[in-house]
Design a protein around this motif. Structure first.
Motif, PDB file in Angstrom:
ATOM      1  N   LEU A   1       0.829  -1.217   0.000  1.00  0.00           N
ATOM      2  CA  LEU A   1       0.000   0.000   0.000  1.00  0.00           C
ATOM      3  C   LEU A   1       0.863   1.266   0.000  1.00  0.00           C
ATOM      4  O   LEU A   1       0.585   2.221  -0.737  1.00  0.00           O
ATOM      5  CB  LEU A   1      -0.910   0.032   1.227  1.00  0.00           C
ATOM      6  N   ILE A   2       1.902   1.255   0.821  1.00  0.00           N
ATOM      7  CA  ILE A   2       2.776   2.435   0.903  1.00  0.00           C
ATOM      8  C   ILE A   2       3.449   2.677  -0.442  1.00  0.00           C
ATOM      9  O   ILE A   2       3.571   3.821  -0.906  1.00  0.00           O
ATOM     10  CB  ILE A   2       3.803   2.257   2.043  1.00  0.00           C
ATOM     11  N   SER A   3       3.875   1.605  -1.083  1.00  0.00           N
ATOM     12  CA  SER A   3       4.462   1.726  -2.415  1.00  0.00           C
ATOM     13  C   SER A   3       3.440   2.326  -3.389  1.00  0.00           C
ATOM     14  O   SER A   3       3.767   3.201  -4.200  1.00  0.00           O
ATOM     15  CB  SER A   3       4.905   0.332  -2.883  1.00  0.00           C
ATOM     16  N   GLY A   4       2.209   1.881  -3.274  1.00  0.00           N
ATOM     17  CA  GLY A   4       1.146   2.406  -4.131  1.00  0.00           C
ATOM     18  C   GLY A   4       0.882   3.881  -3.878  1.00  0.00           C
ATOM     19  O   GLY A   4       0.656   4.663  -4.803  1.00  0.00           O
ATOM     20  N   LEU A   5       0.918   4.273  -2.601  1.00  0.00           N
ATOM     21  CA  LEU A   5       0.737   5.696  -2.256  1.00  0.00           C
ATOM     22  C   LEU A   5       1.878   6.522  -2.819  1.00  0.00           C
ATOM     23  O   LEU A   5       1.670   7.588  -3.417  1.00  0.00           O
ATOM     24  CB  LEU A   5       0.687   5.868  -0.734  1.00  0.00           C
ATOM     25  N   LEU A   6       3.107   6.018  -2.647  1.00  0.00           N
ATOM     26  CA  LEU A   6       4.288   6.748  -3.111  1.00  0.00           C
ATOM     27  C   LEU A   6       4.233   6.977  -4.620  1.00  0.00           C
ATOM     28  O   LEU A   6       4.585   8.048  -5.118  1.00  0.00           O
ATOM     29  CB  LEU A   6       5.562   5.976  -2.735  1.00  0.00           C
ATOM     30  N   HIS A   7       3.784   5.968  -5.337  1.00  0.00           N
ATOM     31  CA  HIS A   7       3.774   6.054  -6.791  1.00  0.00           C
ATOM     32  C   HIS A   7       2.450   6.577  -7.348  1.00  0.00           C
ATOM     33  O   HIS A   7       2.241   6.558  -8.568  1.00  0.00           O
ATOM     34  CB  HIS A   7       4.102   4.684  -7.398  1.00  0.00           C
ATOM     35  N   GLY A   8       1.578   7.007  -6.459  1.00  0.00           N
ATOM     36  CA  GLY A   8       0.317   7.579  -6.911  1.00  0.00           C
ATOM     37  C   GLY A   8      -0.622   6.574  -7.546  1.00  0.00           C
ATOM     38  O   GLY A   8      -1.522   6.941  -8.299  1.00  0.00           O
ATOM     39  N   GLU A   9      -0.444   5.303  -7.219  1.00  0.00           N
ATOM     40  CA  GLU A   9      -1.294   4.279  -7.832  1.00  0.00           C
ATOM     41  C   GLU A   9      -2.552   4.007  -7.017  1.00  0.00           C
ATOM     42  O   GLU A   9      -3.491   3.392  -7.517  1.00  0.00           O
ATOM     43  CB  GLU A   9      -0.492   2.981  -8.032  1.00  0.00           C
ATOM     44  N   ILE A  10      -2.542   4.411  -5.756  1.00  0.00           N
ATOM     45  CA  ILE A  10      -3.779   4.352  -4.970  1.00  0.00           C
ATOM     46  C   ILE A  10      -3.941   5.663  -4.212  1.00  0.00           C
ATOM     47  O   ILE A  10      -2.972   6.368  -3.959  1.00  0.00           O
ATOM     48  CB  ILE A  10      -3.814   3.168  -3.971  1.00  0.00           C
ATOM     49  N   GLU A  11      -5.184   5.938  -3.851  1.00  0.00           N
ATOM     50  CA  GLU A  11      -5.468   7.193  -3.162  1.00  0.00           C
ATOM     51  C   GLU A  11      -5.460   7.004  -1.652  1.00  0.00           C
ATOM     52  O   GLU A  11      -5.739   5.905  -1.155  1.00  0.00           O
ATOM     53  CB  GLU A  11      -6.830   7.721  -3.605  1.00  0.00           C
ATOM     54  N   ALA A  12      -5.177   8.104  -0.962  1.00  0.00           N
ATOM     55  CA  ALA A  12      -5.143   8.055   0.506  1.00  0.00           C
ATOM     56  C   ALA A  12      -6.551   8.178   1.069  1.00  0.00           C
ATOM     57  O   ALA A  12      -6.870   9.111   1.799  1.00  0.00           O
ATOM     58  CB  ALA A  12      -4.245   9.154   1.046  1.00  0.00           C
ATOM     59  N   THR A  13      -7.403   7.218   0.737  1.00  0.00           N
ATOM     60  CA  THR A  13      -8.760   7.233   1.279  1.00  0.00           C
ATOM     61  C   THR A  13      -8.717   6.810   2.740  1.00  0.00           C
ATOM     62  O   THR A  13      -7.709   6.274   3.209  1.00  0.00           O
ATOM     63  CB  THR A  13      -9.660   6.247   0.505  1.00  0.00           C
ATOM     64  N   SER A  14      -9.825   7.014   3.436  1.00  0.00           N
ATOM     65  CA  SER A  14      -9.828   6.679   4.864  1.00  0.00           C
ATOM     66  C   SER A  14      -9.604   5.186   5.068  1.00  0.00           C
ATOM     67  O   SER A  14      -8.948   4.768   6.031  1.00  0.00           O
ATOM     68  CB  SER A  14     -11.141   7.128   5.502  1.00  0.00           C
ATOM     69  N   GLU A  15     -10.114   4.356   4.166  1.00  0.00           N
ATOM     70  CA  GLU A  15      -9.918   2.905   4.307  1.00  0.00           C
ATOM     71  C   GLU A  15      -8.439   2.550   4.179  1.00  0.00           C
ATOM     72  O   GLU A  15      -7.931   1.676   4.867  1.00  0.00           O
ATOM     73  CB  GLU A  15     -10.721   2.135   3.241  1.00  0.00           C
ATOM     74  N   THR A  16      -7.752   3.237   3.269  1.00  0.00           N
ATOM     75  CA  THR A  16      -6.331   2.945   3.066  1.00  0.00           C
ATOM     76  C   THR A  16      -5.501   3.454   4.239  1.00  0.00           C
ATOM     77  O   THR A  16      -4.649   2.736   4.780  1.00  0.00           O
ATOM     78  CB  THR A  16      -5.834   3.614   1.756  1.00  0.00           C
ATOM     79  N   THR A  17      -5.753   4.686   4.645  1.00  0.00           N
ATOM     80  CA  THR A  17      -4.915   5.257   5.709  1.00  0.00           C
ATOM     81  C   THR A  17      -5.184   4.571   7.052  1.00  0.00           C
ATOM     82  O   THR A  17      -4.306   4.514   7.908  1.00  0.00           O
ATOM     83  CB  THR A  17      -5.129   6.774   5.835  1.00  0.00           C
ATOM     84  N   ASP A  18      -6.389   4.029   7.225  1.00  0.00           N
ATOM     85  CA  ASP A  18      -6.680   3.281   8.448  1.00  0.00           C
ATOM     86  C   ASP A  18      -5.698   2.118   8.607  1.00  0.00           C
ATOM     87  O   ASP A  18      -5.280   1.788   9.719  1.00  0.00           O
ATOM     88  CB  ASP A  18      -8.123   2.758   8.401  1.00  0.00           C
ATOM     89  N   LYS A  19      -5.322   1.504   7.488  1.00  0.00           N
ATOM     90  CA  LYS A  19      -4.341   0.396   7.542  1.00  0.00           C
ATOM     91  C   LYS A  19      -2.985   0.927   8.003  1.00  0.00           C
ATOM     92  O   LYS A  19      -2.282   0.273   8.769  1.00  0.00           O
ATOM     93  CB  LYS A  19      -4.167  -0.246   6.156  1.00  0.00           C
TER      94      LYS A  19
END
Lengths: 320, 477
Positions: free
Chosen positions: A45-63
């Motif tokens: 997930l962190i790799s995805g955030l860094l590369h802009g492949e996933i968004e920092a939605t509340s579900e993602t940041t909760d992890k």
């Protein structure tokens, strides 16, 4: 989305070979069994955030804000990925973006607080600080150890998600094990500290996969022995446990000053048992260093031998 | 391909066992390979009936279904190249029966290999086809890839241990294949066809496996070589003479450096190490095999050290090999280990030449490669170490992968020894099996006429692995 601190970790994120050896050691993964909750999943997930492949939605940041910093994953990672350092920097970057932290981070349930500052003094990570006339929590410093839980006289301090390692859940699981008709031989609960010697594999998977006929005891993982309230130990006895064993780290190895708290609490419960005429050694505390599952097994075996000799509670010498 | 109806999936397995959030889809779109692609949903069935209902639904609606264990595969077998439902099988993790008298056990596919062996140990037996990833690898995944491991040189790969299985077919029908006996000669042995089918023919929901006695004596030692070529010839000599070792592992200098960097084990600074092990019920027999191996290795310049029967000593000797794969990323601060050209098998007589070729091809293409593996069973592993953030590294990797597999084919070797084909080895696999691909496609159509089971893999995978999916890495010029 700018994640400035994360940029320096790109090599480490790439160096993770995603073998997955970490996730059975993670209490969060063990609770949900979803790979997204595992250390490997979080690095993805962190790799995805860094590369802009996933968004920092509340579900993602909760992890990202769900971790007990037990560092068991780092201990087993042969690629040497500094998971918690990467996680902390990700949290800091997300907070800069205005993300509201959730997950396992500690919080105050009510804005009304007696301002005794017990939690500020108790927090081993300086995550609770006095700002103006209120106690605020730094989500990048909070390691969700839970030491702040039992020190608040107003029962106001809380952790977010417990992932089966919170006191209420442990109490429930202990009661269920001890009362279940399919466990006629159930005699004891072992509360094992996740930081020290919880033999990840033994507790993580065997409970689920290997049928142990007539189990006599159940190992329940507490995030830190220091956060296990006396009432959870006593509740197990109320559910006819013959004994309760609490395991913590050696005091000089505990990252949260939790061993001292745990030993104190067990001693208090032992005193109480003595006062009501029960055998104090029905509740015991043991300390073990990290990474010695055989010693853990040996200690549990010794404890069970002693408990069997004592017999059921309030019999053979125990007074009702 | 159609998209799944989430409410329908939840009605089958319960809402707690369905995920469709982008974070979950992103994580379940990866495994240990270089590949990444998004599924539409992740579903965790808990029992056979749920698998049947899921497949009936998916088959009726033309939705891809990708069975998944722990996601430790290195070739992209479980990367959902056409989207669809990732079927995470780890909830089905019960050991159903251990029958020492009849020498078999029955397990569900989500049982982890190490857990099975822990359960078997009190019976004095073990399941031998264990891969190095046994701590997390599930039996289902091992069967799907015909996994093998360090002891396969003596005990064989997964296929040799599978007696039978229950499989849910694409249309939801449940079939029982094989038997509970050591031998069987009743028609087509379809259970063997499913071993190594990479989830393309059906979803296994139960396996019947054989096991073997735990040997009373087991001894291991290290043989040091100043020449990788000599180590390769020693492997050929030992296996050619029929020495009954229970382990014969190669570790080259690249891997030695990586392991020492990662764990400070103090492995000797030599060009190659062979780990040799023999086991048995009679000590003299174990000694005999190891002594024969020692003499043959010495004939090729090898020096046997640290031979030990002591379990703790053996564990210490083996630790470097056990942790080798994850340690490879510690070879250099500017490179990481990628799961490319990760395994192959070659005839014993070509082992030395193959090890040399791997390094020659790597140097020519500007990457670093290792040579290690279960060489006693013909298996050679490598990995490509490179700076994954540079596009030119990937071009070099593309050439290196093509060249090494062309070489392997030219000497009568095979694309995959034990890791499977998935996406990253499809081109080499298709060249190697060119004259039997149509038969394989016909078999696939017979089992899965709507092509819902792990579509786009093996013979249907794109030829260019580099563009087959997104990569887990981001590279720039």
């Amino acid at each position: 989305m700018e994640l400035e601190r994360l940029k320096k970790w790109e090599h480490q994120l790439n160096a993770c070979i995603r073998c997955g050896y970490c996730y059975e050691f993670c209490p969060v993964y063990r609770s949900t069994r979803w790979e997204t909750d595992s250390p490997r999943g979080k690095l993805i997930l962190i790799s995805g955030l860094l590369h802009g492949e996933i968004e920092a939605t509340s579900e993602t940041t909760d992890k990202i804000f769900s971790c007990f910093y037990c560092k068991q994953c780092e201990g087993v990672c042969s690629s040497g990925i500094p998971f918690t350092e990467i996680l902390s920097d990700t949290r800091a970057d997300l907070l800069d973006l205005g993300v509201v932290p959730t997950g396992t981070i500690s919080y105050n349930e009510s804005p009304h607080c007696a301002m005794c500052l017990g939690c500020v003094r108790a927090c081993p990570h300086e995550a609770r600080v006095l700002e103006g006339n209120r106690v605020v929590i730094d989500p990048t410093a909070c390691q969700s150890c839970g030491i702040c839980l039992d020190v608040c006289p107003g029962i106001n301090t809380r952790l977010g998600k417990g992932f089966d390692a919170g006191p209420e859940m442990l109490q429930k699981q202990a009661a269920e094990f001890l009362s279940a008709p399919e466990n006629p031989a159930a005699k004891a609960i072992v509360f094992a500290c996740n930081w020290s010697n919880v033999p990840g594999l033994e507790t993580a998977r065997l409970d689920a996969t290997v049928q142990q006929p007539d189990p006599e005891y159940k190992v329940l993982v507490t995030a830190c022995a220091g956060r296990l309230p006396a009432k959870v130990m006593l509740d197990a006895l109320e559910h006819n446990a013959w004994g309760v064993l609490v395991n913590g780290c050696p005091e000089d190895e505990c990252e949260h000053h939790g061993s001292h708290e745990a030993a104190k609490r067990v001693a208090a419960v032992q005193r109480l048992l003595g006062e009501v005429g029960a055998t104090p050694r029905r509740v015991q505390y043991m300390e073990l260093s990290k990474g010695d599952p055989l010693a853990f097994e040996r200690k549990v075996t010794e404890f069970m031998d002693e408990i069997r000799k004592l017999g059921p509670p309030f019999q053979r010498g125990d007074q009702p | 391909m159609s998209k799944p109806d989430i409410a329908r999936l939840e009605s089958i397995v319960g809402p707690d066992h369905v995920k469709q959030h982008p974070a979950d889809l992103y994580v379940y779109g990866s495994d240990s390979s270089v590949h990444a692609a998004l599924p539409d949903a992740v579903v965790r069935p808990g029992k056979t009936e749920e698998v049947q209902a899921l497949l009936r639904y998916a088959n009726d609606h033309g939705i891809p279904v990708i069975p998944r264990g722990s996601g430790s595969g290195m070739c992209g077998q479980v990367v959902p190249i056409h989207g669809g439902i990732v079927l995470e099988m780890k909830r089905m993790n019960r050991i159903l029966e251990i029958n020492p008298a009849d020498v078999y056990c029955r397990v569900e596919p989500g049982v982890v290999d190490d857990d099975l062996n822990k359960a078997l140990k009190p019976h004095g037996v073990f399941y031998p086809a264990t891969p190095a990833s046994s701590r997390i690898a599930t039996i289902g995944g091992e069967i799907a890839n015909n996994a093998s491991g360090v002891r396969s040189v003596k005990y064989g790969a997964t296929r040799e241990s599978v007696l039978g299985m229950k499989v849910v077919l694409a249309n939801g029908e449940l079939v029982t294949l094989g038997a509970r006996t050591r031998v069987e000669a009743s028609g087509y042995q379809l259970e063997r066809l499913f071993v190594g089918s990479e989830g393309t023919l059906g979803v296994m929901v139960e396996a019947t496996l054989s096991f073997v006695p735990i040997p009373t004596f087991r001894a291991m030692g290290m043989v040091l070589f100043d020449s990788l070529n000599n180590a390769g010839h020693a492997i050929g000599a030992v296996m050619g003479k029929g020495v009954a070792l229970s382990m014969l592992e190669l570790v080259d200098s690249v891997a030695i450096k990586a392991v020492n960097n990662a764990m400070d084990l103090g492995l000797p600074d030599v060009e190659a190490i062979l780990l040799i092990e023999a086991d048995g019920m009679v000590k003299e027999a174990v000694d005999h095999e190891l002594e024969t191996a020692r003499k043959l290795c010495e004939g090729h310049g090898g020096r046997l050290t640290q031979l030990s029967y002591d379990p703790a000593e053996r564990a210490k000797i083996f630790l470097g090999r056990k942790k080798l794969f994850p340690a490879l990323s510690k070879y250099s601060d500017s490179m990481v280990s990628t799961a490319l050209a990760d395994d192959m098998a070659v005839p014993y007589s070509k082992m030395a030449e193959t090890a040399g070729k791997i390094h020659e091809i790597a140097e020519r293409n500007g990457v670093v490669m290792t040579a290690y593996g279960h060489c006693g069973s013909g298996c050679m592993h490598t990995k490509i170490l490179m700076d994954t953030t540079k596009e030119k590294s990937w071009e070099g990797a593309r050439r290196a992968v093509a060249e090494i597999y062309e070489y392997v084919r030219s000497v009568g070797g095979t694309t995959s020894a034990e890791h499977g084909v998935g996406l990253s080895k499809a081109a080499a696999f298709k060249r190697e099996k060119a004259d039997s691909l149509e038969i394989m496609r016909a078999v696939k159509r017979a089992f899965d006429p709507n092509n819902i089971l792990n579509p786009g893999k093996l013979f249907d995978a794109p030829d260019d692995w580099l563009t087959a999916t997104d990569l887990r890495y981001v590279a720039t010029k």
